[in-house]
Design an enzyme around this catalytic site. Structure first.
Site, mmCIF file in Angstrom:
data_model
loop_
_atom_site.group_PDB
_atom_site.id
_atom_site.type_symbol
_atom_site.label_atom_id
_atom_site.label_comp_id
_atom_site.label_asym_id
_atom_site.label_seq_id
_atom_site.Cartn_x
_atom_site.Cartn_y
_atom_site.Cartn_z
ATOM 1 N N GLU A 101 0.823 -1.216 0.000
ATOM 2 C CA GLU A 101 0.000 0.000 0.000
ATOM 3 C C GLU A 101 0.852 1.259 0.000
ATOM 4 O O GLU A 101 0.556 2.233 0.684
ATOM 5 C CB GLU A 101 -0.951 0.000 1.210
ATOM 6 C CG GLU A 101 -1.885 -1.190 1.238
ATOM 7 C CD GLU A 101 -3.019 -1.052 2.255
ATOM 8 O OE1 GLU A 101 -2.953 -0.138 3.091
ATOM 9 O OE2 GLU A 101 -3.959 -1.841 2.189
ATOM 10 N N GLU A 111 -6.505 -8.027 -0.381
ATOM 11 C CA GLU A 111 -7.046 -7.936 0.980
ATOM 12 C C GLU A 111 -8.531 -7.714 0.924
ATOM 13 O O GLU A 111 -8.981 -6.597 0.718
ATOM 14 C CB GLU A 111 -6.415 -6.762 1.772
ATOM 15 C CG GLU A 111 -5.031 -7.047 2.231
ATOM 16 C CD GLU A 111 -4.548 -6.053 3.287
ATOM 17 O OE1 GLU A 111 -5.379 -5.301 3.838
ATOM 18 O OE2 GLU A 111 -3.345 -6.057 3.554
#
Ligand SMILES: *[C@@H]1O[C@H](CO)[C@@H](O)[C@H](O)[C@H]1NC(C)=O
Ligand SMILES: *[C@@H]1O[C@H](CO)[C@@H](O)[C@H](O)[C@H]1NC(C)=O
Ligand SMILES: *[C@@H]1O[C@H](CO)[C@@H](O)[C@H](O)[C@H]1NC(C)=O
Ligand SMILES: *[C@@H]1O[C@H](CO)[C@@H](O)[C@H](O)[C@H]1NC(C)=O
Ligand SMILES: *[C@@H]1O[C@H](CO)[C@@H](O)[C@H](O)[C@H]1NC(C)=O
Ligand SMILES: *[C@H]1O[C@H](CO)[C@@H](O)[C@H](O)[C@H]1NC(C)=O
Length: 574
Positions: free
Chosen positions: A177, A248
Site C-alpha cells: 500500500e 485484501e
C-alpha cells in the site's frame, strides 16, 4: 489395489503443485492452466505451530485454494543479522504444512507490512542506521530491504518452495500500500517503487510479484486491490495483460482499545467477492480468514491482542458461522462456473436501472451468469433469457448454467452459531497474584541524563513499553498552586509530583497525541516531577512528549519546544 490407487492419486495431486506461474489478462496461469483462486490470510506468528494444521484444514474445507501470509521482518531479525525462525516464527514449516494439505501459498514479503504489527514489521534497530529514510529512494534503506527480501527468497528457494521448483508459492508481494504515502516522499517515491519492483523481479522466483494499492506498479509486477469493496471500486489492472487480483478482502476489521468489534456480514462479504469475480476478478483473498492473537508485544499501537476475531475462523480457530459456511457455498458455486468463467466470452448488460448481468459464454452450452441487484433497499424482479428472477437487495445470484440459481449472496442458508465460554482456570484467587510496589524514581536516582527530552522509542529500543521521565527544580514562592501540562505522543501517562500520584491520561488509536493537565501544589525548595510514559504497541511515528508547568504569567518551559518559551530557570531534567 485400493491402496495403490490412493497412492497414485496423492502423487498426482502433489505433482499438480509444481509448475511455472505466469499470468495474462484473465488470471494467474499455473502449470499452463488459468485459475480462479480463493485465498485466506493466516499469519503464522498469530497462532501456534500446533494449531497450523487444523487452521489450514478448516480453510481448505471452506473452499480455499491459497493461504496468504505476511512475512514479519522484526520477528525474524530482532537484532541486526541475528535471525530467528523457531517456533511461531517457523515460516518454512508453516508453508510446508500448507503444501502438505495441497493448497497454494501467497507470500507477502513487504518487508514493510503494516498489518497492525509492531512498527509495521520493520526492526527497531533500523532506526539507528545512519542516514536511513524508510521506504524511500534511500541507499541504506534499500540495502536493508534488499538484504532481508533476498534472505527470505533464498530460504524459500533452498527449501524448493516456489511453484517453479515444485513448491506451493504461486505469488509474492513486494512493498505494501505504498501509494497511500508515496506523495509524502516527493521525488524519492517513484524511483523507489521502480527500484523495489526491479529488485523483486531480479530475484527470479519464477512466480509473479504483486504490489497492492499501487496503480503504477511497474511491469511485470501486478497491481492488486486492497479494501472492503474491490467488487465496486477497483478500476482494474494497469495493463490488459495483467489479471484482477484482490489481495485484501477485509472480513471485518481489527479492533482497537476502546473500539467496538466490526461486524461485517457474510452477505456483504460474499456480495463484494461475487461482484469481483463477475467483473473478471480472478483472485480474492480474505483478510483475515483467521486473525488469531497478537502475542507478546507484537501488536501495533492501541491494537488489541485479539486480532480479527470476527473472521471466518475466530481467534481460537473455531469456525464462525454463518461466515465460514456462506463463503464456502460461494466458493462452491463459483467453482461450478469455472469453464465458462475462464474460457468464455464476457458480456455485461443492464437488467434494470440498478440491475446488471455479467455473463460468460463458452463454446456450445457453457454459460455462467451473475445477476446483480445494486439497489440496497429493494428487491428487484428481472428477466433474463426468458426466465424471471427475484433478486434480494444488494445481492448477486450465481447461475452456473445461466438458468438455475446456485447461490445468492444475500440468502444465508448456514445456521448462526454462538460461542460459549467456560472458565478453565480461575486467575482471580489471591494466591495466584503477587503485589509489587515500585518506588517512584526521582531525579537524584537517575543515572541517565540528557539536555533534552528523549524520544521514547530511541531511548528504550523497544526493550520495554515503559519509560520514566524525571526532573527536579527549585521553587520558592508564596504561591503553591501550579498546573502541570504534559503533551504526549505516547499512549498512557501517569504523573507524580513529590512522590504523590496526581493523575493519569491516555490517548486513543485515532489521536496523534494527548495532554495531561493537572493542578499541582509545589513546596519551597526542591520539587520532583516523575512521569511514567507507557506505550501500548509500537507506532510508526516518533514517541516523545513536551511538558510545561504554568502559573499566571509564569511558565517553566521544560522542552524549549512546544510550550511558549518563558523563564528558563535552574532546572535539572532527565
Ligand atoms: C519452468 O520454466 C523453466 C524455464 O523456462 C523451465 O526450465 C522449467 O522446466 C519450467 N518448469 C516447469 C515445472 O514447467
Ligand atoms: C424481498 O422479497 C422477500 C421474499 O420474496 C421478502 O420476504 C422481503 O420482505 C422483500 N424485501 C423487501 C425489502 O422488499
Ligand atoms: C427465449 O424465447 C425466444 C422466443 O420465444 C426464443 O426464440 C429463444 O430461443 C428463447 N431463449 C432461450 C434461452 O430459451
Ligand atoms: C515559601 O517561600 C516564600 C518566599 O520565600 C515564603 O513567603 C513562604 O512563607 C514560604 N512558604 C512556606 C510554606 O514556607
Ligand atoms: C485547577 O484548579 C482550579 C481552581 O481550583 C480549577 O478551576 C481548575 O479546573 C483546575 N484545573 C484542573 C486541570 O484540574
Ligand atoms: C472483501 O471485503 C469486503 C469488505 O470487507 C467485502 O465486502 C467483500 O465481500 C470481501 N470480498 C471477499 C472476496 O471477501
Amino acid at each position: 489395489m485400493d491402496m495403490a490407487w490412493l497412492c497414485c492419486l496423492f502423487a498426482l495431486l502433489s505433482m499438480a503443485h509444481g509448475g511455472n506461474v505466469t499470468y495474462d489478462g484473465r488470471s494467474l496461469i499455473i502449470n499452463g492452466e488459468h485459475k480462479i483462486l480463493f485465498s485466506g490470510e493466516i499469519h503464522y506468528p498469530r497462532s501456534t505451530p500446533q494449531t497450523w494444521p487444523s487452521l489450514i484444514a478448516k480453510a481448505k474445507a471452506g473452499g480455499l485454494d491459497v493461504i496468504q501470509t505476511l512475512v514479519f521482518w522484526n520477528l525474524h531479525e530482532p537484532q541486526f543479522d541475528q535471525f530467528d525462525f523457531s517456533g511461531r516464527r517457523d515460516i518454512v514449516r508453516f508453508i510446508k504444512e500448507v503444501q502438505a494439505q495441497g493448497l497454494y501459498v501467497s507470500l507477502r514479503i513487504g518487508p514493510f507490512i503494516q498489518g497492525e504489527w509492531a512498527y509495521g514489521g520493520l526492526p527497531i534497530w533500523l532506526r539507528d542506521v545512519p542516514d536511513i529514510v524508510f521506504r524511500s529512494d534511500n541507499k541504506p534503506f534499500k540495502y536493508h530491504m534488499w538484504r532481508f527480501t533476498t534472505k527470505i527468497v533464498r530460504m524459500m528457494k533452498s527449501e524448493k518452495l516456489f511453484a517453479s521448483q515444485g513448491g506451493p508459492i504461486i505469488l509474492s508481494q513486494i512493498e505494501n500500500e505504498y501509494q497511500l504515502v508515496e506523495a509524502g516522499f516527493g521525488e524519492k517515491g517513484p524511483p523507489y517503487v521502480k527500484w523495489a519492483a526491479a529488485m523483486a523481479v531480479g530475484l527470479q522466483t519464477g512466480v509473479p510479484w504483486v504490489m497492492c494499492k499501487q496503480s503504477d506498479a511497474p511491469d511485470p509486477v501486478i497491481n492488486a486491490c486492497n479494501g472492503r469493496r474491490c467488487g465496486q471500486t477497483f478500476v482494474g489492472p494497469n495493463s490488459p495483460n495483467k489479471p484482477a487480483i484482490w489481495t485484501e478482502n477485509w472480513t471485518s476489521f481489527y479492533q482497537v482499545y476502546g473500539g467496538e468489534p466490526d461486524m461485517r456480514s457474510a452477505e456483504d462479504i460474499t456480495y463484494q467477492a461475487a461482484l469481483f469475480v463477475a467483473k473478471k476478478g480472478s483472485y480474492v483473498n480474505y483478510y483475515m480468514y483467521h486473525g488469531g492473537t497478537n502475542f507478546g508485544r507484537t501488536a501495533s499501537k492501541y491494537v488489541l491482542t485479539s486480532y480479527y476475531d470476527q473472521a471466518p475462523l475466530d481467534e481460537y480457530g473455531l469456525i464462525r458461522q454463518p461466515k465460514w459456511g456462506h463463503l464456502k457455498e460461494l466458493h462452491a458455486a463459483i467453482k461450478l462456473c469455472l469453464k465458462p468463467l475462464l474460457t468464455g466470452v464476457h458480456s455485461t448488460f443492464h437488467l434494470g436501472q440498478l440491475q446488471e448481468a455479467y455473463v460468460f459464454k463458452g463454446n456450445s452450452e457453457e454459460c455462467a451468469a451473475f445477476l446483480v441487484n445494486n439497489d440496497n433497499e429493494r428487491n428487484a424482479t428481472v428477466h433474463y433469457e426468458n426466465s424471471t428472477y427475484e433478486l434480494p437487495p444488494e445481492s448477486v445470484s450465481i447461475l452456473p448454467d445461466c438458468k438455475i440459481v446456485a447461490f445468492n449472496t444475500a440468502k444465508v442458508g448456514t445456521e448462526y452459531t454462538t460461542r460459549s465460554m467456560k472458565a478453565d482456570q480461575n486467575l482471580d484467587s489471591p494466591d495466584k497474584w503477587e503485589e509489587y510496589k515500585e518506588s517512584i524514581p526521582n531525579f537524584d536516582k537517575t543515572s541517565w541524563r540528557a539536555n533534552t527530552l528523549l524520544e521514547q522509542m530511541s531511548a528504550t529500543k523497544d526493550k520495554s513499553d515503559y519509560l520514566w521521565y524525571t526532573f527536579r527544580f527549585q521553587h520558592e514562592s508564596l504561591d503553591t498552586g501550579f498546573v502541570l501540562k504534559v503533551n504526549s505522543l505516547a499512549h498512557v501517562l501517569h504523573a507524580f509530583v513529590n512522590g504523590k500520584f496526581i493523575g493519569s491520561a491516555h490517548g486513543s488509536h485515532s489521536s496523534l497525541f494527548f495532554a495531561l493537565e493537572k493542578n499541582v501544589s509545589l513546596i519551597n525548595g526542591t520539587n520532583h516531577v516523575s512521569l511514567l510514559s507507557v506505550m501500548a504497541g509500537l507506532p510508526e511515528a516518533k514517541v516523545g512528549m513536551s511538558l510545561c508547568l504554568t502559573h499566571h504569567q509564569l511558565e517553566l518551559d521544560l522542552t524549549w519546544q512546544n510550550c511558549k518559551s518563558a523563564v528558563k530557570t535552574n532546572l535539572n531534567y532527565l
